[in-house]
Design a protein around this motif. Structure first.
Motif, PDB file in Angstrom:
ATOM      1  N   GLN A 412       0.710  -1.082   0.180  1.00 49.80           N
ATOM      2  CA  GLN A 412       0.004  -0.040   0.045  1.00 49.80           C
ATOM      3  C   GLN A 412       0.853   1.170   0.121  1.00 49.80           C
ATOM      4  O   GLN A 412       0.598   2.235  -0.625  1.00 49.80           O
ATOM      5  CB  GLN A 412      -1.051  -0.082   1.211  1.00 49.80           C
ATOM      6  N   SER A 416       0.614   3.929  -3.035  1.00 54.23           N
ATOM      7  CA  SER A 416       0.323   5.155  -2.837  1.00 54.23           C
ATOM      8  C   SER A 416       1.249   6.002  -3.537  1.00 54.23           C
ATOM      9  O   SER A 416       0.837   7.229  -3.972  1.00 54.23           O
ATOM     10  CB  SER A 416       0.219   5.539  -1.271  1.00 54.23           C
ATOM     11  N   SER A 422      -2.816   9.028  -0.704  1.00 54.36           N
ATOM     12  CA  SER A 422      -1.853   9.053   0.433  1.00 54.36           C
ATOM     13  C   SER A 422      -2.503   7.620   1.412  1.00 54.36           C
ATOM     14  O   SER A 422      -3.542   7.372   1.134  1.00 54.36           O
ATOM     15  CB  SER A 422      -2.126  10.307   1.351  1.00 54.36           C
ATOM     16  N   VAL A 423      -1.596   7.378   2.215  1.00 57.32           N
ATOM     17  CA  VAL A 423      -1.742   6.289   3.147  1.00 57.32           C
ATOM     18  C   VAL A 423      -3.188   6.695   4.142  1.00 57.32           C
ATOM     19  O   VAL A 423      -3.781   5.997   4.314  1.00 57.32           O
ATOM     20  CB  VAL A 423      -0.725   6.006   4.327  1.00 57.32           C
ATOM     21  N   ARG A 424      -3.191   8.056   4.345  1.00 59.98           N
ATOM     22  CA  ARG A 424      -4.359   8.366   4.897  1.00 59.98           C
ATOM     23  C   ARG A 424      -5.654   8.163   4.331  1.00 59.98           C
ATOM     24  O   ARG A 424      -6.728   8.001   4.764  1.00 59.98           O
ATOM     25  CB  ARG A 424      -4.324   9.840   5.401  1.00 59.98           C
ATOM     26  N   ASP A 425      -5.786   8.282   2.870  1.00 61.54           N
ATOM     27  CA  ASP A 425      -6.688   8.319   2.004  1.00 61.54           C
ATOM     28  C   ASP A 425      -7.023   6.609   2.303  1.00 61.54           C
ATOM     29  O   ASP A 425      -8.308   6.186   2.023  1.00 61.54           O
ATOM     30  CB  ASP A 425      -6.347   8.240   0.597  1.00 61.54           C
ATOM     31  N   LEU A 427      -6.427   4.565   4.587  1.00 65.80           N
ATOM     32  CA  LEU A 427      -7.206   4.177   5.935  1.00 65.80           C
ATOM     33  C   LEU A 427      -8.482   4.616   6.028  1.00 65.80           C
ATOM     34  O   LEU A 427      -9.398   4.441   6.700  1.00 65.80           O
ATOM     35  CB  LEU A 427      -6.161   5.041   7.045  1.00 65.80           C
ATOM     36  N   GLY A 428      -8.879   5.943   5.539  1.00 64.41           N
ATOM     37  CA  GLY A 428      -9.887   6.575   5.371  1.00 64.41           C
ATOM     38  C   GLY A 428     -10.747   5.598   4.586  1.00 64.41           C
ATOM     39  O   GLY A 428     -12.128   5.647   5.019  1.00 64.41           O
ATOM     40  N   THR A 429     -10.677   5.003   3.436  1.00 65.95           N
ATOM     41  CA  THR A 429     -11.504   4.026   2.764  1.00 65.95           C
ATOM     42  C   THR A 429     -11.742   2.939   3.695  1.00 65.95           C
ATOM     43  O   THR A 429     -12.880   2.231   3.371  1.00 65.95           O
ATOM     44  CB  THR A 429     -10.699   3.651   1.467  1.00 65.95           C
ATOM     45  N   TRP A 431     -11.736   2.179   6.919  1.00 65.20           N
ATOM     46  CA  TRP A 431     -12.192   2.143   8.379  1.00 65.20           C
ATOM     47  C   TRP A 431     -13.659   1.813   8.568  1.00 65.20           C
ATOM     48  O   TRP A 431     -14.155   0.804   9.356  1.00 65.20           O
ATOM     49  CB  TRP A 431     -11.903   3.603   9.047  1.00 65.20           C
TER      50      TRP A 431
END
Length: 499
Positions: A412, A416, A422-425, A427-429, A431
């Motif tokens: 991942q 990215s 981003s890794v945040r994107d 994680l947001g997907t 959760w």
């Protein structure tokens, strides 16, 4: 009054939604056929498990694991090379066929030469005969690969799914019939080869081009440059998947290998039927979208969410009730495989939906990166296996959490950087499906405890109740967490109603 001009964002959203619907429709057709295929596999594998002993199935499992290691390189990435090419003129197809068929001859010869030493290494003389039979796969595969690639480029996923179902039924007759006649593990080897024969023959009824099967080298270098990394990536993946059978067979014995194989078979049924469809649809779809210039970041995140919603609950159910499924399908002699089956499902949760990243990497042409990710994962798996196997197959099954986690993190992060997310994107997907999976898992554990307190003593009743509960709980959770699967399902249902 004239209409407002459509913005680029609106056009992209429309394209993404149309692509999502097309993929959803393709997957729906394939899942329907795969559902029937799964029933056939369940019946045939349960029947054979009652005809053969753990040591007999263990011997086949070791032989098949050796085949799978070689299968990792047999295609040389030519299938993916032809799929991502803008055109597949005769010279390009012939070059691919020449490479794979020539390499298949080498693999077949090498497999037959190695059959004797391998059977001596494992102390199983009958293993040589099985390896001789299984080596025929390398001769048949080049024809099957070219014919199937034409069908996949035409996006005829419903046709491909029906072919797999038909080939599964016919090969099941071969395996079960030979087992009933007393051919023991050879029945499983013959069934494996017959599947490829039937699949090739049926697919050829629509996509056979005799001109494809000639000798050419004009695009051989181009195919190897693109496909070499894919072949290497697939090889290390297959080697990592086959390593447990090979190591258990040598370290813990043939019977232990049989028990591990049945435990892994439960997970393979879920993985092969679910992710097998997902991978078959997504690679050509990603390749097509890349050629058309789509924005791949949003496409990837959308599909990662949908596939997480689908795969994670299936694996959670197996992690909770896998031992009951083992007893129902295979009988009491396989009871010791129940706990490892649950552990393998739990370990698979860590990485399952993220495997679509490999399909995207191949479609983007980032084959070297995919190879690097798979090598890192393979090394982690080998180290973990070496440390965990002496403690038994249950500990070994739990230990797969570690290499699976390594794959998820490395893949991942690499992805990215390719598609500008981003890794945040990511994680947001994931959760929402992660929370949904957790709630579903808690409910299934409570249900299992309740059923055990009732002491029903019937795996069938326990599985039936859990299945009915899932039919009630799963749709509610999907709606509550606004899964994209709901929209896809409603669109497909609306089209069917309109017709």
């Amino acid at each position: 009054m004239s209409e407002e001009p459509e913005t680029s964002e609106a056009r992209e959203a429309d394209v993404t939604q149309k692509g999502a619907t097309s993929v959803g429709k393709s997957m729906s057709w394939m899942f329907a056929a795969r559902g029937l295929q799964a029933v056939v596999q369940l019946v045939s594998s349960a029947w054979i498990a009652r005809l053969l002993s753990p040591s007999e199935i263990g011997l086949f499992a070791i032989s098949f694991a050796a085949l799978m290691v070689a299968n990792g390189v047999r295609g040389l990435g030519v299938n993916q090379f032809l799929m991502q090419s803008k055109t597949i003129e005769k010279a390009r197809v012939r070059s691919g066929f020449t490479l794979v068929f020539g390499f298949g001859l080498i693999l077949c010869a090498g497999f037959n030469i190695a059959a004797g030493p391998l059977s001596v290494y494992y102390g199983q003389p009958a293993m040589a005969g099985m390896l001789h039979i299984l080596s025929l796969n390398f001769i048949i595969f080049p024809f099957q690969m070219i014919i199937q690639t034409r069908a996949a480029r035409a996006l005829q996923f419903g046709f491909l799914a029906s072919i797999e179902f038909a080939a599964t039924v016919l090969s099941a007759f071969v395996s079960v019939g030979l087992a009933l006649l007393g051919y023991s593990y050879y029945a499983l080897a013959a069934g494996t080869v017959s599947f490829l024969v039937f699949h090739t023959a049926i697919c050829a009824t629509r996509h056979l081009h005799l001109s494809d099967f000639g000798v050419a080298f004009s695009h051989a270098k181009e195919a190897l440059v693109y496909g070499g990394w894919i072949a290497g990536s697939t090889f290390v993946t297959m080697a990592g998947n086959s390593a447990p059978d090979l190591i258990v067979g040598k370290s813990l014995g043939i019977s232990a290998a049989g028990l591990y194989d049945r435990a892994a078979a439960m997970n393979r049924m879920v993985w092969d039927q679910l992710f097998g469809v997902i991978g078959a649809v997504l690679f050509p779809t990603f390749a097509s979208e890349k050629r058309d210039g789509h924005e791949m970041g949003s496409v990837y995140l959308y599909r990662l969410r949908a596939i997480s919603d689908f795969l994670w609950p299936a694996l959670v159910w197996l992690a909770v009730f896998g031992d009951h499924a083992i007893l129902l399908l295979y009988g009491d002699q396989w009871g010791a495989a129940g706990a490892p089956a649950r552990a393998l499902a739990l370990a698979a949760i860590v990485s399952a939906p993220f495997f679509i990243g490999r399909e995207l990497m191949f479609a983007l042409g980032k084959t070297k990166v995919s190879f690097t990710v798979d090598v890192v994962t393979f090394l982690a798996r080998v180290v973990v296996l070496a440390l965990a196997t002496p403690y038994g197959i249950l500990v070994m099954a739990f230990s797969f959490v570690i290499p699976n986690l390594v794959f998820t993190l490395v893949s991942q992060v690499a992805l990215s950087r390719m598609i500008d997310i981003s890794v945040r994107d990511i994680l947001g997907t994931i959760w929402p499906p992660a929370l949904m999976m957790t709630l579903y898992g808690i409910l299934m554990l409570i249900l299992r405890d309740y059923l055990e307190a009732l002491q029903l003593g019937s795996p069938f009743l326990n599985l039936a109740v859990s299945g009915l509960a899932t039919l009630v709980v799963a749709p509610f959770l999907l709606f509550f967490f606004r899964s994209p699967l709901v929209g896809t399902f409603n669109k497909l249902r609306g089209k069917v109603a309109h017709k």
